[in-house]
Enzyme design. Structure first.
Site, PDB file in Angstrom:
ATOM      1  CD  GLU A  73      -2.975  -0.789  -0.106  1.00  0.00           C
ATOM      2  OE1 GLU A  73      -3.110   0.369  -0.555  1.00  0.00           O
ATOM      3  OE2 GLU A  73      -3.535  -1.774  -0.614  1.00  0.00           O
ATOM      4  CG  LEU A 125       9.098   1.790  -6.194  1.00  0.00           C
ATOM      5  CD1 LEU A 125       8.902   1.128  -4.836  1.00  0.00           C
ATOM      6  CD2 LEU A 125       8.022   1.309  -7.157  1.00  0.00           C
ATOM      7  CE1 TYR A 138      -7.334   2.588  -0.327  1.00  0.00           C
ATOM      8  CE2 TYR A 138      -4.978   2.910  -0.040  1.00  0.00           C
ATOM      9  CZ  TYR A 138      -6.027   2.220  -0.610  1.00  0.00           C
ATOM     10  OH  TYR A 138      -5.788   1.156  -1.447  1.00  0.00           O
ATOM     11  CG  ASP A 142      -8.274   3.705  -4.235  1.00  0.00           C
ATOM     12  OD1 ASP A 142      -9.482   3.619  -4.586  1.00  0.00           O
ATOM     13  OD2 ASP A 142      -7.413   2.889  -4.626  1.00  0.00           O
ATOM     14  CD  GLU A 188      -7.231  -7.182  -2.880  1.00  0.00           C
ATOM     15  OE1 GLU A 188      -6.062  -7.106  -3.305  1.00  0.00           O
ATOM     16  OE2 GLU A 188      -7.571  -7.963  -1.987  1.00  0.00           O
ATOM     17  CB  CYS A 237     -14.858   1.575 -13.372  1.00  0.00           C
ATOM     18  SG  CYS A 237     -15.989   2.976 -13.281  1.00  0.00           S
TER      19      CYS A 237
END
Length: 371
Positions: free
Chosen positions: A48, A91, A131, A149, A203, A213
């Site tokens: 996460e 990252l 979150y 999110d 999830e 979507c």
């Protein structure tokens, strides 16, 4: 507009789709396991933090190596920060790596090395907001808590046909309220019967937003819950949510010197401990936030006591808040002297540099342009 199925049927439909259609991702364990044993809390925490504002493909490339080096919170807490930043290279948003490091230390110090299982306790850890706390509590521990999110908010806006934007706090609060109602509906309807858990619902909402979507090209014909969706029924899926205003980025001009010694070592320097790319390594670089053109060759030659310099490339790198213009200069093969070194500057081989923490543009400069 055709009648919509009751929203109470959405959790079961969506989670069953997820359990048969989810992508194979390294932080997901066995989707055929019982609902409360599908996610490892530590792997969930790491993934996460890595996934925040970063493409999934980049995280896939880094995740297993990071977990191999630091398989537990204790191993992460005991590592030097430089090693953590090196494995995080590529990252971006390196502050997340430092927060993950601080969270591991807090987990070891305050929770006997175990990831907390409640939102309240998780929120006390560095770098953990609502979150991420909800994601760990629901995905790893099966707690009936909502998460929202960008992907989930977009799904909810479209399902309800809400003319909304991610940038409006009122719309995001509404999304959290709707997510909580879905979680409560799932919990009260005993969705866990048959191996479907509340964590799976959260999830599944994320997966739907990431794969079907999507922001600009929603694949409504493939959507398992399209019959629930007002945006699809009213052909407004491309208008919902409203786009955010374009980000205004500040400009930064960087002149970088690529100096290779006769014995094939490159000159590198350590960045300051604060600011952009803090504590990372780079080829010697002069930064100017105001100049509209690169530094003069004479200024650079005098700065590093390296000459002559030859301009070899220019490129632009976008960060969240900046447009960084790089001008790359190459030095004729200098013989290393004490004049080139300092407490923050040294000569190193490409093999040594490949193990250091580098920003993406400096990785390109030091490991690609130096070939």
């Amino acid at each position: 507009m055709p009648a919509r199925p009751p929203l109470s049927s959405l959790p079961r439909t969506l989670t069953r789709w997820f359990l048969t259609s989810a992508r194979e991702l390294p932080w997901r364990t066995n989707l055929n396991a019982p609902a409360d044993h599908r996610r490892d809390p530590y792997r969930t925490l790491v993934s996460e933090l890595m996934l925040q504002q970063t493409q999934v493909s980049r995280v896939i490339d880094k995740f297993n190596d990071f977990l191999t080096a630091f398989p537990t919170p204790a191993s992460l807490a005991a590592a030097p920060e430089s090693r953590i930043l090196a494995l995080w290279s590529g990252l971006g948003y390196y502050r997340r790596a430092k927060l993950l490091y601080a969270a591991a230390k807090a987990i070891l110090r305050d929770h006997d090395g175990r990831i907390p299982d409640t939102v309240e306790e998780l929120l006390t850890l560095p770098g953990i907001g609502p979150y991420t706390a909800g994601a760990i509590a629901s995905l790893a521990y099966g707690k009936p808590v909502p998460i929202v999110d960008g992907n989930i908010a977009r799904v909810l806006f479209r399902i309800h046909g809400r003319d909304a934007t991610h940038a409006d706090p009122r719309d995001m609060k509404w999304a959290w309220d709707q997510a909580a109602q879905l979680v409560n509906s799932a919990a009260h309807a005993k969705v866990a019967v048959g191996g479907v858990g509340v964590g799976d619902l959260n999830e599944a909402l994320m997966e739907l937003g990431a794969t079907i979507c999507t922001p600009t090209s929603p694949r409504c014909n493939c959507c398992p819950i399209r019959s629930h969706c007002i945006a699809n029924a009213t052909a407004r899926q491309h208008q919902i949510p409203r786009p955010k205003r374009p980000i205004t980025r500040r400009e930064l001009f960087c002149d970088t010197v690529l100096a290779r010694s006769p014995d094939d070592k490159l000159l590198i320097e350590h960045r300051p401990s604060t600011g952009m790319w803090a504590n990372l390594w780079q080829a010697p670089t002069l930064e100017d936030p105001t100049a509209a053109k690169p530094a003069t060759r004479c200024r650079l030659e005098h700065w590093l006591n390296l000459k002559p310099l030859t301009l070899i490339e220019r490129f632009t790198h976008q960060t969240t808040h900046r447009t960084v213009h790089f001008t790359i200069w190459k030095a004729a093969r200098p013989t290393p002297t004490s004049a080139h070194q300092s407490p923050t500057r040294q000569w190193a081989t490409r093999e040594q540099i490949s193990e250091l923490a580098l920003s993406n543009p400096q990785r390109r400069i030091l490991l690609e342009l130096s070939r």
